[in-house]
Design a protein around this motif. Structure first.
Motif, short mmCIF file in Angstrom:
data_model
loop_
_atom_site.label_atom_id
_atom_site.label_comp_id
_atom_site.label_asym_id
_atom_site.label_seq_id
_atom_site.Cartn_x
_atom_site.Cartn_y
_atom_site.Cartn_z
N UNK A 39 -75.61 27.20 18.03
CA UNK A 39 -75.68 27.91 16.67
C UNK A 39 -75.78 27.60 15.22
N UNK A 40 -76.62 28.63 13.89
CA UNK A 40 -76.63 27.96 13.32
C UNK A 40 -76.44 29.13 12.03
N UNK A 41 -75.86 29.12 11.27
CA UNK A 41 -75.29 30.00 10.01
C UNK A 41 -76.93 31.00 9.49
N UNK A 42 -77.97 30.47 9.44
CA UNK A 42 -78.63 31.14 8.44
C UNK A 42 -80.14 31.34 9.80
N UNK A 43 -80.04 30.97 10.85
CA UNK A 43 -81.43 31.97 12.81
C UNK A 43 -80.62 32.30 13.41
N UNK A 44 -79.57 31.43 13.77
CA UNK A 44 -78.96 32.79 14.73
C UNK A 44 -78.42 31.61 15.62
N UNK A 45 -78.63 31.70 16.75
CA UNK A 45 -78.87 30.55 17.77
C UNK A 45 -80.23 30.25 18.13
N UNK A 46 -80.55 28.71 17.94
CA UNK A 46 -81.98 28.04 18.38
C UNK A 46 -81.83 26.61 19.66
N UNK A 47 -82.84 27.20 20.31
CA UNK A 47 -82.87 26.88 21.11
C UNK A 47 -83.55 25.83 21.20
N UNK A 48 -83.24 24.76 21.78
CA UNK A 48 -83.86 23.68 21.70
C UNK A 48 -85.02 22.92 23.52
N UNK A 49 -85.78 21.87 23.15
CA UNK A 49 -85.70 21.84 24.39
C UNK A 49 -85.55 19.98 24.61
N UNK A 50 -85.19 19.79 25.31
CA UNK A 50 -85.14 18.62 25.96
C UNK A 50 -85.24 16.91 24.80
N UNK A 51 -86.29 17.26 25.07
CA UNK A 51 -87.06 16.40 24.25
C UNK A 51 -87.06 16.42 22.44
N UNK A 52 -86.55 17.99 22.27
CA UNK A 52 -86.56 18.43 21.39
C UNK A 52 -84.79 17.54 21.16
N UNK A 53 -84.30 18.08 21.41
CA UNK A 53 -83.03 17.19 21.53
C UNK A 53 -82.47 15.69 21.28
N UNK A 54 -83.71 15.08 22.47
CA UNK A 54 -83.40 13.01 22.07
C UNK A 54 -84.00 12.96 20.60
N UNK A 55 -84.98 13.95 20.16
CA UNK A 55 -85.51 13.73 18.51
C UNK A 55 -85.32 13.75 17.86
N UNK A 56 -83.86 14.45 17.68
CA UNK A 56 -82.86 14.61 17.04
C UNK A 56 -81.44 13.17 17.44
N UNK A 57 -81.36 13.32 18.15
CA UNK A 57 -80.03 11.90 18.40
C UNK A 57 -81.23 10.98 17.97
N UNK A 58 -82.69 10.41 18.16
CA UNK A 58 -82.89 9.67 17.19
C UNK A 58 -83.13 9.82 15.61
N UNK A 59 -82.45 10.72 15.27
CA UNK A 59 -83.16 10.64 13.25
C UNK A 59 -81.27 10.41 13.07
N UNK A 60 -80.39 11.06 14.54
CA UNK A 60 -78.85 10.47 14.21
C UNK A 60 -78.95 8.72 14.14
N UNK A 61 -79.24 8.25 14.84
CA UNK A 61 -79.21 6.90 15.07
C UNK A 61 -80.07 6.42 14.11
N UNK A 62 -81.20 7.31 13.79
CA UNK A 62 -81.66 6.60 12.20
C UNK A 62 -81.71 6.82 11.02
N UNK A 63 -80.52 7.09 10.75
CA UNK A 63 -79.17 7.83 10.18
C UNK A 63 -78.09 6.38 9.72
N UNK A 64 -77.38 6.19 11.11
CA UNK A 64 -76.41 5.55 11.55
C UNK A 64 -77.28 4.02 10.73
N UNK A 65 -78.66 3.76 11.26
CA UNK A 65 -78.32 2.23 11.15
C UNK A 65 -79.50 2.42 9.35
N UNK A 66 -79.90 3.05 9.21
CA UNK A 66 -80.29 3.11 7.63
C UNK A 66 -78.87 3.19 6.72
N UNK A 67 -77.90 3.87 7.17
CA UNK A 67 -76.72 3.40 5.92
C UNK A 67 -76.19 2.61 6.04
N UNK A 68 -75.36 2.05 7.68
CA UNK A 68 -75.36 0.64 7.63
C UNK A 68 -76.01 0.16 6.51
#
Length: 143
Positions: A39-68
């Motif tokens: 659920x989002x404020x601007x677009x309502x509910x956004x549906x993601x495929x499993x591969x899109x979800x994994x890509x978002x997870x990789x972005x989160x991991x990359x953000x953590x590593x670059x932050x470190x």
């Protein structure tokens, strides 16, 4: 590695932004993986495929590593600010007397007049035998 100096306030703000970005992407990825929609404020509910979800997870991991790495390489140095310009206590290598640095005139020994005094830590690095003798004397007095 040489650390680049930046203002502590700016460093804190950037670390906070990296922290928020990581958690936003990480929780978005977790919700998308388990529920398939976010659920989002601007677009309502956004549906993601499993591969899109994994890509978002990789972005989160990359953000953590670059932050470190950001924290590791751009961390402000605090130790140099706290270190005094002059040593608190100094010792004359000639007459072996210990002085408070504030008592001295231009760092010269009061008794010897022309001899520069040395910081206590540096002195005992140069003359380690004298430190061992002092420790032995203290141990004898305690017994």
């Amino acid at each position: 590695m040489k650390k680049i100096k930046i203002n502590e306030l700016i460093f804190g703000i950037i670390c906070f932004i990296i922290f928020i970005c990581f958690f936003a992407t990480f929780f978005t990825a977790i919700i998308a993986i388990f529920f398939g929609e976010v659920p989002t404020k601007t677009s309502g509910i956004v549906k993601y495929s499993f591969s899109d979800s994994i890509n978002i997870l990789f972005v989160a991991i990359f953000t953590a590593i670059s932050g470190f790495f950001f924290i590791k390489f751009f961390e402000p140095k605090k130790t140099l600010k706290n270190k005094p310009k002059h040593p608190q206590y100094t010792k004359c290598p000639k007459c072996k007397e210990v002085f408070n640095y504030k008592e001295l005139i231009n760092g010269k020994c009061k008794n010897c007049k022309d001899v520069d005094t040395v910081d206590l830590e540096e002195y005992f690095e140069k003359y380690p035998d004298e430190l061992k003798e002092k420790e032995k004397n203290v141990n004898k007095k305690e017994q």
